[in-house]
Design a protein around this motif. Structure first.
Motif, PDB file in Angstrom:
ATOM      1  N   HIS A   1       3.336  -3.228  -2.891  1.00 38.04           N
ATOM      2  CA  HIS A   1       3.636  -4.065  -1.711  1.00 38.04           C
ATOM      3  C   HIS A   1       2.360  -4.705  -1.191  1.00 38.04           C
ATOM      4  O   HIS A   1       1.295  -4.093  -1.189  1.00 38.04           O
ATOM      5  CB  HIS A   1       4.397  -3.275  -0.639  1.00 38.04           C
ATOM      6  CG  HIS A   1       3.613  -2.309   0.188  1.00 38.04           C
ATOM      7  ND1 HIS A   1       2.913  -2.692   1.306  1.00 38.04           N
ATOM      8  CD2 HIS A   1       3.437  -0.966   0.090  1.00 38.04           C
ATOM      9  CE1 HIS A   1       2.346  -1.619   1.864  1.00 38.04           C
ATOM     10  NE2 HIS A   1       2.640  -0.558   1.143  1.00 38.04           N
TER      11      HIS A   1
ATOM     12  N   ASP B   1      -3.988   0.379   2.616  1.00 39.10           N
ATOM     13  CA  ASP B   1      -2.547   0.491   2.434  1.00 39.10           C
ATOM     14  C   ASP B   1      -1.968  -0.894   2.669  1.00 39.10           C
ATOM     15  O   ASP B   1      -1.822  -1.310   3.804  1.00 39.10           O
ATOM     16  CB  ASP B   1      -1.961   1.514   3.419  1.00 39.10           C
ATOM     17  CG  ASP B   1      -0.448   1.616   3.339  1.00 39.10           C
ATOM     18  OD1 ASP B   1       0.137   1.037   2.412  1.00 39.10           O
ATOM     19  OD2 ASP B   1       0.151   2.272   4.213  1.00 39.10           O
ATOM     20  N   ASN B   2      -1.712  -1.760   1.715  1.00 39.92           N
ATOM     21  CA  ASN B   2      -1.594  -1.329   0.351  1.00 39.92           C
ATOM     22  C   ASN B   2      -2.395  -2.233  -0.582  1.00 39.92           C
ATOM     23  O   ASN B   2      -2.109  -2.364  -1.752  1.00 39.92           O
ATOM     24  CB  ASN B   2      -0.108  -1.339  -0.042  1.00 39.92           C
ATOM     25  CG  ASN B   2       0.177  -0.624  -1.320  1.00 39.92           C
ATOM     26  OD1 ASN B   2      -0.446   0.367  -1.628  1.00 39.92           O
ATOM     27  ND2 ASN B   2       1.078  -1.169  -2.117  1.00 39.92           N
TER      28      ASN B   2
ATOM     29  N   GLU C   1       7.448  -4.037   2.827  1.00 42.03           N
ATOM     30  CA  GLU C   1       7.590  -2.597   2.588  1.00 42.03           C
ATOM     31  C   GLU C   1       7.420  -1.812   3.876  1.00 42.03           C
ATOM     32  O   GLU C   1       8.111  -0.821   4.127  1.00 42.03           O
ATOM     33  CB  GLU C   1       6.544  -2.133   1.548  1.00 42.03           C
ATOM     34  CG  GLU C   1       6.761  -0.722   1.020  1.00 42.03           C
ATOM     35  CD  GLU C   1       6.046   0.377   1.826  1.00 42.03           C
ATOM     36  OE1 GLU C   1       6.263   1.556   1.506  1.00 42.03           O
ATOM     37  OE2 GLU C   1       5.278   0.058   2.767  1.00 42.03           O
ATOM     38  N   GLU C   2       6.501  -2.264   4.703  1.00 34.58           N
ATOM     39  CA  GLU C   2       6.125  -1.497   5.901  1.00 34.58           C
ATOM     40  C   GLU C   2       7.223  -1.469   6.966  1.00 34.58           C
ATOM     41  O   GLU C   2       7.137  -0.728   7.932  1.00 34.58           O
ATOM     42  CB  GLU C   2       4.829  -2.053   6.505  1.00 34.58           C
ATOM     43  CG  GLU C   2       3.585  -1.866   5.632  1.00 34.58           C
ATOM     44  CD  GLU C   2       3.104  -0.419   5.542  1.00 34.58           C
ATOM     45  OE1 GLU C   2       3.728   0.471   6.155  1.00 34.58           O
ATOM     46  OE2 GLU C   2       2.094  -0.187   4.853  1.00 34.58           O
TER      47      GLU C   2
ATOM     48  N   ASP D   1       1.106   2.799  -4.547  1.00 36.99           N
ATOM     49  CA  ASP D   1       0.899   2.819  -3.104  1.00 36.99           C
ATOM     50  C   ASP D   1      -0.242   3.771  -2.767  1.00 36.99           C
ATOM     51  O   ASP D   1      -0.917   4.309  -3.653  1.00 36.99           O
ATOM     52  CB  ASP D   1       2.197   3.234  -2.384  1.00 36.99           C
ATOM     53  CG  ASP D   1       2.365   2.531  -1.037  1.00 36.99           C
ATOM     54  OD1 ASP D   1       1.393   2.509  -0.259  1.00 36.99           O
ATOM     55  OD2 ASP D   1       3.460   2.034  -0.753  1.00 36.99           O
ATOM     56  N   THR D   2      -0.425   3.961  -1.463  1.00 33.32           N
ATOM     57  CA  THR D   2      -1.395   4.937  -0.975  1.00 33.32           C
ATOM     58  C   THR D   2      -0.617   6.158  -0.511  1.00 33.32           C
ATOM     59  O   THR D   2       0.596   6.087  -0.326  1.00 33.32           O
ATOM     60  CB  THR D   2      -2.153   4.358   0.230  1.00 33.32           C
ATOM     61  OG1 THR D   2      -1.196   3.920   1.189  1.00 33.32           O
ATOM     62  CG2 THR D   2      -3.022   3.196  -0.175  1.00 33.32           C
TER      63      THR D   2
HETATM   64 ZN    ZN Z   1       2.001   1.466   1.703  1.00 31.66          ZN
END
Ligand code: ZN
Length: 353
Positions: free
Chosen positions: A71, A187-188, A217-218, A240-241
């Motif tokens: 993302h 992120d990210n 995504e968030e 991702d993180t």
């Molecule tokens: Zn993320």
């Protein structure tokens, strides 16, 4: 390490629904790494790379489709109101911890397509300075919606230049400190870096790679589902993180990952239980290639893998994670060994699947 690309990625604003500029940065950085590209209706960027067989070998007739999802949106704000004094009031998009928002310089983006219209601003919560605040006031942590932005301009001019819906992000540079890098929106954007750098590393491969930089995504994994529906992958890999709470104040068994101990192989999180065969494949490959890794579980929160797995008839997914200290602050911190391990494992996997 050359951090130019990562610096560009982390200093280009792109909150959910406003990923236009970061998408262009990614597209420019991927020159020569893909065969076709398109942007879907929500804004996710799809890069397709056909099989590149080794010398003397033929490409398979119907190659395996491997989808990578990273993302590209970041947590931030949109302007929700402009008051008569010219102060901007904000609506968060994604989950900032309000304790980290005091006394920040921000960038206000009235036009996603025109950086010359960007404005700097000062962000603070409404309330009295310490000199005149009551003891109760001092203890109070405001909600994210109680923060406002001061543009240092007369109200008429603010109203002319900014609109409800303008994107606001915190302004923060990327620093290299010791063996870590720290900045905002790792992120990210670190996963965007991992995806791009692994494609650079990848030479020959039999699979068809669909590298998708997803949107929104968030705010609830909104871009990944439709993107997966379009690709119909044999294997989905979310990048991702994840939390890295190996720091003071957190018990050892809740650290999730440890910094510098390698790429995180996600077992499960709040959105997905990964395919156990894929998990074992990635682990075996990491061992074979001597790439440091750590298995990890997060009991809440999730990644694009959650949406990918449940799209249409369902897909097999895996998640590769970069351990990140101080996540969802403007000092998100990753270790160089962990970012390179993520890059190397993804490239190694694509080369052999
Ligand atoms: Zn993320």
């Amino acid at each position: 390490m050359n951090l130019k690309l990562l610096e560009r990625l982390t200093t280009t604003p792109g909150v959910p629904g406003r990923e236009h500029r970061v998408r262009q940065v990614i597209l420019d950085a991927c020159k020569g790494l893909y065969d076709t590209s398109r942007t879907d209706a929500l804004g996710s960027l799809h890069l397709v790379r056909k099989p590149r067989p080794a010398k003397g070998k033929k490409a398979p007739r119907s190659p395996k489709k491997v989808m990578i999802a990273a993302h590209m949106d970041q947590i931030g704000f949109m302007v929700r109101a402009i008051d008569d004094k010219g102060f901007l009031w904000l609506n968060p998009v994604g989950g900032f911890d309000a304790r980290n928002l005091f006394a920040r310089v921000v960038t206000v983006v009235p036009d996603v397509r025109d950086p010359s219209k960007d404005l700097d601003g000062i962000m603070n919560p409404g309330g009295k300075p310490v000199h005149i605040a009551s003891p109760e006031d001092r203890k109070k942590v405001p909600e994210a919606t109680e923060f406002f932005v001061d543009l240092g301009l007369p109200p008429e001019e603010v109203k002319k230049r900014v609109n409800v819906g303008s994107m606001v992000v915190i302004k923060a540079p990327l620093y290299e400190i010791g063996r870590v890098v720290t900045g905002q929106c790792l992120d990210n954007r670190i996963a965007c870096w991992v995806a791009i750098e692994s494609l650079k590393k990848l030479k020959t491969h039999r699979c068809e790679v669909h590298c998708v930089f997803t949107v929104q995504e968030e705010v609830g994994l909104r871009g990944a589902g439709p993107a997966t529906y379009a690709v119909q992958p044999d294997i989905g890999i979310a990048l991702d993180t994840t939390l890295c709470c190996d720091t003071p104040g957190v018990p050892d068994n809740e650290s999730v990952t440890r910094q510098g101990q390698g790429v995180g192989l996600n077992v499960m999180d709040g959105s997905a239980i990964v395919d156990v065969d894929l998990l074992n494949d990635f682990e075996a490959l990491a061992q074979k290639k001597k790439i440091p890794y750590q298995r990890t579980i997060l009991h809440r929160g999730g990644t694009d893998a959650g949406a990918m797995q449940r799209t249409a008839v369902g897909f097999r997914v895996m998640t590769l994670l970069t351990p990140t200290r101080y996540i969802h602050t403007v000092t998100e911190t990753v270790h160089e060994d962990d970012m390179t391990a993520a890059r190397d494992l993804l490239a190694a996997y694509l080369a052999q699947v």
